[in-house]
Design a protein around this motif. Structure first.
Motif, short mmCIF file in Angstrom:
data_model
loop_
_atom_site.label_atom_id
_atom_site.label_comp_id
_atom_site.label_asym_id
_atom_site.label_seq_id
_atom_site.Cartn_x
_atom_site.Cartn_y
_atom_site.Cartn_z
N ALA A 82 35.04 31.59 71.45
CA ALA A 82 36.27 32.12 69.92
C ALA A 82 35.15 32.56 68.57
O ALA A 82 35.54 33.81 67.83
N SER A 108 37.04 31.83 61.04
CA SER A 108 38.49 32.37 61.24
C SER A 108 38.71 31.37 62.93
O SER A 108 38.74 30.56 63.04
N ARG A 109 38.27 32.34 64.15
CA ARG A 109 38.91 31.57 64.78
C ARG A 109 38.10 30.84 65.71
O ARG A 109 38.88 29.43 66.41
N GLY A 110 36.82 30.37 66.01
CA GLY A 110 36.13 29.27 66.02
C GLY A 110 36.38 27.84 65.65
O GLY A 110 36.76 27.40 66.24
N TYR A 157 47.75 25.22 61.65
CA TYR A 157 46.76 26.67 61.32
C TYR A 157 46.36 26.60 59.69
O TYR A 157 46.62 25.93 59.18
N ASN A 173 40.03 27.05 63.69
CA ASN A 173 41.42 27.12 64.59
C ASN A 173 40.89 26.46 65.62
O ASN A 173 42.03 25.69 65.87
N VAL A 174 39.81 27.01 66.28
CA VAL A 174 40.41 26.69 67.72
C VAL A 174 39.52 24.95 67.56
O VAL A 174 39.95 23.92 69.00
N ARG A 231 35.93 26.48 74.71
CA ARG A 231 36.76 28.09 73.94
C ARG A 231 36.46 28.13 72.04
O ARG A 231 36.60 28.62 72.04
N THR A 232 35.93 26.99 71.45
CA THR A 232 35.19 27.24 70.55
C THR A 232 34.06 28.05 70.41
O THR A 232 34.07 28.73 69.44
N HIS A 292 34.00 35.75 68.04
CA HIS A 292 35.14 36.59 67.20
C HIS A 292 34.77 36.57 65.55
O HIS A 292 35.90 37.11 64.86
#
Length: 918
Positions: free
Chosen positions: A72, A78-80, A289, A82-83, A68-69, A75
């Motif tokens: 992510a 930041s998305r990577g 977060y 946080n996952v 999932r990382t 995108h």
């Protein structure tokens, strides 16, 4: 698909590891229950079970979060981030939540503080084998993949052609997630257990004013000793408390408070539990977060990106520390402040207790004429300031809140400072690591020497800080304050463990992105996250080292309290009699002239080196087997090295090699760690056991820092060179790079196997000593028991030495097997791994590599081009003929299914002669 292989391998290892661990735990449970008591045995098996469950939960989520990382990361950072961070947060929150709830449940179930030592011993048992087994697994695969893949085959890291790549990614999860989780679970539990046991022995008794009076005067017994001849024991403290005061019908002890449970030691037992509970809530809040500014992705400089990502994580750590400070202040003053039930007792915040003291002068203990006692001074305006059997003179009870609060602060900020020091010595943005990378110009030997020097230098400041905190907190409130400092350090474990476990998730995500041929922008993002993960992992190891030595010292203090070396607290109080069972002056401290103590200290210093040698050699043997297998597959599987379409490595065999090696190799180091304190304690006595543990704690802590920091610095030095820090001509594939790869190969077992295992070694030895010390004698009276345990351990060592010799000889024979000569036809294509699906939709196995057909197929994107629809027919592609329309190739041998296109039939560039395709 790739993530599934990693998850299957990790779960398979954890389940196979469970079988021998379950057998060992059941055996120790029976021995603990029958030899000590069943409450402790029950706590032991619960602690072991919860430790394993914690690691399994964290590992399970990490093997889902990795893919999932990677997704992510498409995108942005930041998305990577946080996952990956939230995946690691599951491990962190599992440790603190399951640890605190498990301990509280055991305490409520058995109503015995001493039984908590069994819980800690169970957690230590699982932690040792999880850390050692996982470390051997991951480094065997990593070393095998690096030496054959990077150095010999000259292919990139995480290349799908490398058979050991999947095993390497599996090892990140079982070693750095489950293993590190079990390690910190043990530290977390051990610090709470040690502080609870030491808190239960503090001189703040429940409904016992006479005992409080005695302890308020024990300093007189300590100063004057026994005024009569044995066997008669006369205690001045007991005698004074039974005196009837002038102008009063009451005796001295009757003025002392009769404390309820909210006013006694129960509050000191509750404090670490409540601090841990606050840490759970803070961990949940601070893992929701991680803020990463959007402009970070626009930075071209990797150093700027790394610093920005580090600050994104640091902000959460700082916020959690700030919240813990506020909560600690509330707990300390709420439990022990002047407005609390505890602080309102007689003599705590007001000077209104009857207190006797020795007269001033050169001979205060000199009896007055016609009496056996001195002429004591007396005041009715005294405070409660007790003296205990361990020789600590406690301050006035009114000072307790701020002293405990400062102890918590010392532990909390010690962890943060040690983490920063570890970052300085291991991060690629600072001089020590850059210096190691620079020596790559002079060869592998220079890299290894420089790395060892940096590792040795990195031990100085952390040790000085730890010594300062131990001495400072001890002077605040005795050994209990040292244990409380360890709890304070680990109170932010939810967020700290999240930043640590984040690293393997990001590393896996990078490997998945590489093997799945995701866009280069994704790989750049995962590379940045992976580099950040290396730094946070090194910082986490420094944090683990610091918490380990504080926890080990606190457990050692609890061991001395429970042994016969200090008078048991109850025996110092003789209700309504001046003759107690023991005097505080009869404490039996360690004598460093005692030859058995001195010898045991030397043995303790040696043990971490012996343990480290066993784990390093285990990694070496397992890596040798892995190297032989990877070389075999590159040699025997047709088209694997060249990357032929549809040809895949047999990664399952590498996973099986790593699993088998880890399970067998962890037995002897684990057995020695468990048996050593039992051999010395039963063979040479409690004093010698204490000497052994003192030597092991000091030696193990220093060796753990050296190995962890040197290994982390070698790793990041290699990454500096790979990133072009010294120019593109000294990057990947250069001799400079190969020199740093050699250093990283040495550092891999340093930082991920032997170094972290030192923390568990010193804690496990101490907690097993704490559990069994009541069964031991102060001296070598039961030496035959220790001799039997030693002989059993020696037999185990001999059996494993023979086993390892046979395995090593077998590996050497395989390594020297016949190698295919240049031009020799390779054997038929081996069967593909059952975990892999079929190859491409169009079978290109029989196409000659280097032919025009193969090159045209690769230019169209290979198998990926087929999946995306770019290639409809592999025999009808641009670049095969000079004509306007492509035509199918003629079969060279139709019966064999092999096709060939002449090289001179390639497309000619405009205005030029035919030539090779670009």
């Amino acid at each position: 698909e790739i993530a599934t292989y990693i998850r299957q391998g990790a779960i398979a290892f954890m389940l196979q590891e469970l079988i021998p661990l379950a057998v060992l735990v059941v055996i120790l449970f029976v021995l603990a229950g029958a030899g000590i008591n069943w409450r402790l045995g029950g706590a032991y098996i619960i602690g072991a079970l919860l430790s394993y469950v914690t690691g399994f939960i964290g590992m399970s989520i990490a093997t889902v979060g990795n893919v999932r990382t990677a997704a992510a990361a498409e995108h942005g950072l930041s998305r990577g981030l946080n996952v990956a961070f939230r995946s690691g947060a599951v491990m962190g929150l599992s440790v603190v939540a399951i640890g605190s709830v498990g301990l509280a449940s055991v305490y409520m179930l058995f109503r015995d503080v001493r039984a908590l030592a069994g819980f800690s011993a169970g957690a230590s048992t699982i932690a040792l084998f999880a850390r050692v087994g996982g470390g051997i697994y991951t480094k065997a695969a990593d070393v095998g993949a690096d030496l054959v893949g990077k150095v010999e085959a000259n292919i990139p890291e995480d290349d799908p052609r490398n058979p050991a790549t999947i095993a390497d990614n599996v090892g990140d999860n079982v070693g750095d997630v489950a293993g590190m989780g079990a390690d910190l679970f043990e530290s977390y539990v051990g610090s709470i257990v040690a502080s609870s046991i030491l808190g239960s022995g503090l001189p703040f008794f429940t409904r016992n004013p006479y005992a409080m009076c005695v302890y308020n005067h024990l300093i007189i017994d300590e100063t004057c000793g026994n005024p009569s001849n044995p066997p008669l024991l006369l205690s001045f403290a007991n005698s004074l408390c039974q005196r009837q005061l002038i102008a009063s019908t009451r005796k001295a002890w009757e003025f002392y408070p009769s404390s309820e449970w909210t006013q006694s030691v129960s509050m000191f037992i509750a404090l670490p539990f409540m601090l841990a509970a606050v840490g759970v809530l803070v961990g949940i809040l601070c893992t929701l977060y991680v803020h990463v500014p959007a402009r970070i992705s626009e930075h071209k400089d990797k150093g700027d990106v790394m610093e920005a990502l580090l600050w994104a994580l640091r902000i959460n750590v700082y916020i959690s520390s700030f919240l813990i400070v506020g909560a600690a202040a509330g707990l300390c003053w709420g439990f022990f402040g002047s407005g609390s039930s505890f602080g309102k007792q007689n003599g705590f915040n007001e000077a209104n207790l009857p207190v006797f003291s020795l007269p001033a002068g050169d001979s205060p203990c000199q009896p007055e004429a016609g009496n056996v006692e001195p002429a004591f001074d007396f005041t009715f305006a005294g405070r409660y300031a007790p003296y205990d059997s361990l020789g600590f003179d406690y301050p006035n009870a009114s000072e307790i809140p701020w002293r405990l609060f400062v102890a918590i602060l010392c532990g909390l900020y010690l962890g943060m400072i040690i983490g920063s020091l570890t970052e300085f010595f291991t991060a690629g943005t600072y001089g020590p690591t850059q210096g190691i990378a620079a020596t790559g110009e002079y060869g592998a030997g220079a890299v290894v020497i420089q790395g060892l020097g940096v590792g040795m230098l990195s031990t100085v400041m952390p040790l000085l800080l730890v010594v300062a905190v131990i001495i400072g907190t001890y002077n605040l409130f005795g050994s209990y304050a040292v244990a409380l400092a360890a709890v304070g350090m680990l109170s932010t474990l939810g967020i700290t463990m999240a930043t640590d476990a984040y690293g393997p998730v990001a590393d896996n995500a990078g490997g998945i992105a590489e093997m799945a041929e995701m866009p280069s922008t994704v790989r750049d993002t995962t590379d940045a996250l992976d580099a950040l993960g290396n730094t946070t992992a090194a910082t986490g190891k420094g944090f683990s080292n610091g918490s380990a030595i504080l926890t080990a010292y606190a457990l050692l203090a609890a061991l001395i309290q429970d042994s016969g070396l200090a008078p048991p607290p109850r025996e110092l109080v003789a209700r309504f009699s001046p003759q107690p069972q023991a005097l505080v002056s009869q404490a039996d401290p360690l004598n460093l002239v005692d030859i058995y103590v001195v010898g045991s200290v030397f043995l303790g210093i040696m043990l971490p080196f012996f343990f480290g040698a066993l784990t390093m050699l285990a990694v070496s043997r397992a890596a040798q087997s892995m190297i032989v297998e990877v070389r075999r597959q590159f040699r025997d599987i047709r088209g694997l090295r060249e990357g032929a379409v549809g040809v895949r490595p047999e990664h399952v065999k590498c996973v099986r090699i790593a699993t088998t090696a880890a399970l067998w190799e962890m037995v002897l180091p684990g057995g020695i760690a468990i048996m050593s304190p039992l051999i010395i304690g039963f063979g040479l006595g409690q004093r010698a056991l204490t000497g052994l543990l003192l030597g092991a704690i000091g030696s193990g802590y220093m060796l753990g820092i050296l190995m962890s920091n040197a290994g982390g610095a070698w790793d990041n030095a290699k990454k500096l060179v790979e990133g072009g820090f010294f120019g593109r001509f000294h990057a990947k594939g250069s001799e400079w790079h190969k020199a740093t790869v050699a250093g990283d190969t040495v550092g891999d077992p340093f930082k991920d196997t032997s170094g972290p295992s030192m923390n568990i070694l010193i804690k496990l030895m101490t907690v097993f000593g704490l559990v069994t010390v009541p069964l031991m004698k102060p001296d070598q009276e039961d030496g035959w028991i220790g001799a039997i345990i030693f002989l059993l351990t020696l037999m185990l060592g001999i059996l494993f030495a023979l086993f390892w010799y046979r395995r090593t000889m077998n590996t050497m024979r395989k390594a020297r097997a016949k190698v295919a000569k240049p031009g020799e036809k390779p054997p038929p294509l081996a069967a593909k791994s059952p975990y892999y699906a079929g190859g491409a939709e169009h079978n290109m196995d029989n196409v000659f590599r280097g032919s025009a057909l193969a090159e045209a197929y690769d230019l169209q994107g290979g198998d990926r081009g087929v999946r995306l629809g770019h290639t409809k027919d592999p025999l009808n592609m641009p670049g095969l003929y000079s004509g306007v329309e492509d035509a199918p190739a003629a079969p060279l041998r139709p019966d064999s299914g092999e096709y060939w296109v002449k090289d001179d039939a390639r497309s000619a560039p405009a205005g030029g002669a035919p030539g090779p395709l670009p």
